[in-house]
Scaffold this active site. Structure first.
Site, PDB file in Angstrom:
ATOM      1  N   HIS A 116       0.806  -1.126   0.451  1.00  0.00           N
ATOM      2  CA  HIS A 116      -0.252  -0.445   0.224  1.00  0.00           C
ATOM      3  C   HIS A 116       1.134   1.206   0.282  1.00  0.00           C
ATOM      4  CE1 HIS A 116      -3.713  -2.012   1.608  1.00  0.00           C
ATOM      5  NE2 HIS A 116      -3.290  -2.945   0.438  1.00  0.00           N
ATOM      6  N   GLU A 139       1.019   3.411   1.920  1.00  0.00           N
ATOM      7  CA  GLU A 139       1.287   4.515   3.277  1.00  0.00           C
ATOM      8  C   GLU A 139       2.544   3.721   3.901  1.00  0.00           C
ATOM      9  OE1 GLU A 139      -1.928   3.280   2.204  1.00  0.00           O
ATOM     10  OE2 GLU A 139      -3.042   4.105   3.330  1.00  0.00           O
ATOM     11  N   CYS A 149      -6.253   1.551   5.391  1.00  0.00           N
ATOM     12  CA  CYS A 149      -6.718   0.115   6.207  1.00  0.00           C
ATOM     13  C   CYS A 149      -6.200  -0.246   7.298  1.00  0.00           C
ATOM     14  CB  CYS A 149      -6.468  -0.892   4.531  1.00  0.00           C
ATOM     15  SG  CYS A 149      -4.384  -1.411   5.537  1.00  0.00           S
ATOM     16  N   CYS A 184      -1.804  -0.693   7.258  1.00  0.00           N
ATOM     17  CA  CYS A 184      -1.738   0.527   6.786  1.00  0.00           C
ATOM     18  C   CYS A 184      -1.435   1.383   8.448  1.00  0.00           C
ATOM     19  CB  CYS A 184      -1.907   1.194   6.219  1.00  0.00           C
ATOM     20  SG  CYS A 184      -0.881   0.213   4.453  1.00  0.00           S
TER      21      CYS A 184
HETATM   22  N1  LIG Z   1      -5.583   3.066   1.751  1.00  0.00           N
HETATM   23  C1  LIG Z   1      -5.213   1.933   1.199  1.00  0.00           C
HETATM   24  C2  LIG Z   1      -6.036   1.220   0.097  1.00  0.00           C
HETATM   25  C3  LIG Z   1      -5.708   1.278  -1.105  1.00  0.00           C
HETATM   26  N2  LIG Z   1      -4.680   1.073  -1.319  1.00  0.00           N
HETATM   27  C4  LIG Z   1      -4.689  -0.162  -2.363  1.00  0.00           C
HETATM   28  C5  LIG Z   1      -4.265  -1.622  -2.366  1.00  0.00           C
HETATM   29  C6  LIG Z   1      -4.483  -1.485  -3.171  1.00  0.00           C
HETATM   30  O1  LIG Z   1      -3.475  -2.022  -4.888  1.00  0.00           O
HETATM   31  C7  LIG Z   1      -5.098  -0.923  -4.367  1.00  0.00           C
HETATM   32  C8  LIG Z   1      -6.969  -1.151  -3.439  1.00  0.00           C
HETATM   33  O2  LIG Z   1      -7.609  -2.377  -5.097  1.00  0.00           O
HETATM   34  P1  LIG Z   1      -8.973  -2.347  -5.221  1.00  0.00           P
HETATM   35  O3  LIG Z   1      -9.498  -3.387  -3.908  1.00  0.00           O
HETATM   36  O4  LIG Z   1      -9.703  -1.373  -5.167  1.00  0.00           O
HETATM   37  O5  LIG Z   1      -9.546  -3.282  -6.002  1.00  0.00           O
HETATM   38  O6  LIG Z   1      -5.139   0.462  -3.086  1.00  0.00           O
HETATM   39  C9  LIG Z   1      -3.751   0.897  -1.004  1.00  0.00           C
HETATM   40  O7  LIG Z   1      -2.744   1.553  -0.851  1.00  0.00           O
HETATM   41  N3  LIG Z   1      -3.614   2.147   0.650  1.00  0.00           N
HETATM   42 ZN    ZN Z   2      -3.390  -0.141   3.455  1.00  0.00          ZN
END
Ligand SMILES: Nc1ccn([C@H]2C[C@H](O)[C@@H](COP(=O)(O)O)O2)c(=O)n1
Ligand code: ZN
Length: 161
Positions: free
Chosen positions: A79, A81, A105, A108
């Site tokens: 992710h 963060e 999430c 993170c």
């Molecule tokens: N706070 C966040 C939430 C999600 N991510 C990343 C993880 C995945 O690469 C993407 C989410 O994919 P989706 O389930 O929407 O197809 O985003 C993050 O970096 N930071």
């Molecule tokens: Zn995360």
């Protein structure tokens, strides 16, 4: 004629740092959700940046970007963060803030809490009804990490590259 008084329309600190987070998100190869993060010291110095993607050495062309199926992107992507925290080379992040384009999430949130970051400024909160974000907010509250939503200003910033 050149002007002698200062410009009054410079972008604010929040616009600047969220803008950097938004720009970082543009580096992500994730076809569904691109997330960017920018870590800032308490005196407004940029310390680190990150976006969601696969770890070093794990090719964007070889690893899967699909969301479903037995082998999918969630096993491999880091992710934004966490990448921003791990990209930092300067020592402690105690007292820092993190600007992020999507609410963190639970995983993170743990890393944010343990790194000493004390404030999260987020833009989107599209996964607010999921258990991962509910758990994240619970931990952040217990740990005393402040969260606030970025107020969009409607300003249009054009960058010609
Ligand atoms: N706070 C966040 C939430 C999600 N991510 C990343 C993880 C995945 O690469 C993407 C989410 O994919 P989706 O389930 O929407 O197809 O985003 C993050 O970096 N930071
Ligand atoms: Zn995360």
């Amino acid at each position: 004629m050149s002007q002698t008084t200062k410009r009054l329309d410079a972008i604010s600190w929040d616009e600047y740092f969220m803008g950097v987070a938004m720009l970082s998100a543009l580096r992500s190869k994730d076809p569904n959700t691109q997330v960017g993060a920018c870590i800032v010291s308490s005196d407004n110095k940029i310390l680190s940046m990150g976006y969601n993607g696969f770890p070093l050495g794990c090719s964007d062309d070889e690893y899967p970007w699909n969301r479903e199926g037995e082998d999918n992107k969630y096993f491999y992507s880091t992710h934004s963060e966490l990448n921003a925290i791990l990209n930092y080379r300067g020592g402690s992040l105690e007292g820092a803030k993190i600007y992020v384009t999507l609410f963190p999430c639970n995983e993170c949130a743990k890393a944010i809490i343990q790194s000493g970051i004390k404030e999260i400024i987020y833009d989107d909160d599209k996964y607010k009804h999921t258990q991962t974000v509910i758990a994240s907010k619970r931990m952040l509250k217990s740990a005393g990490v402040k969260t606030r939503r970025y107020r969009r200003t409607g300003r249009n910033v054009e960058v010609h590259m």
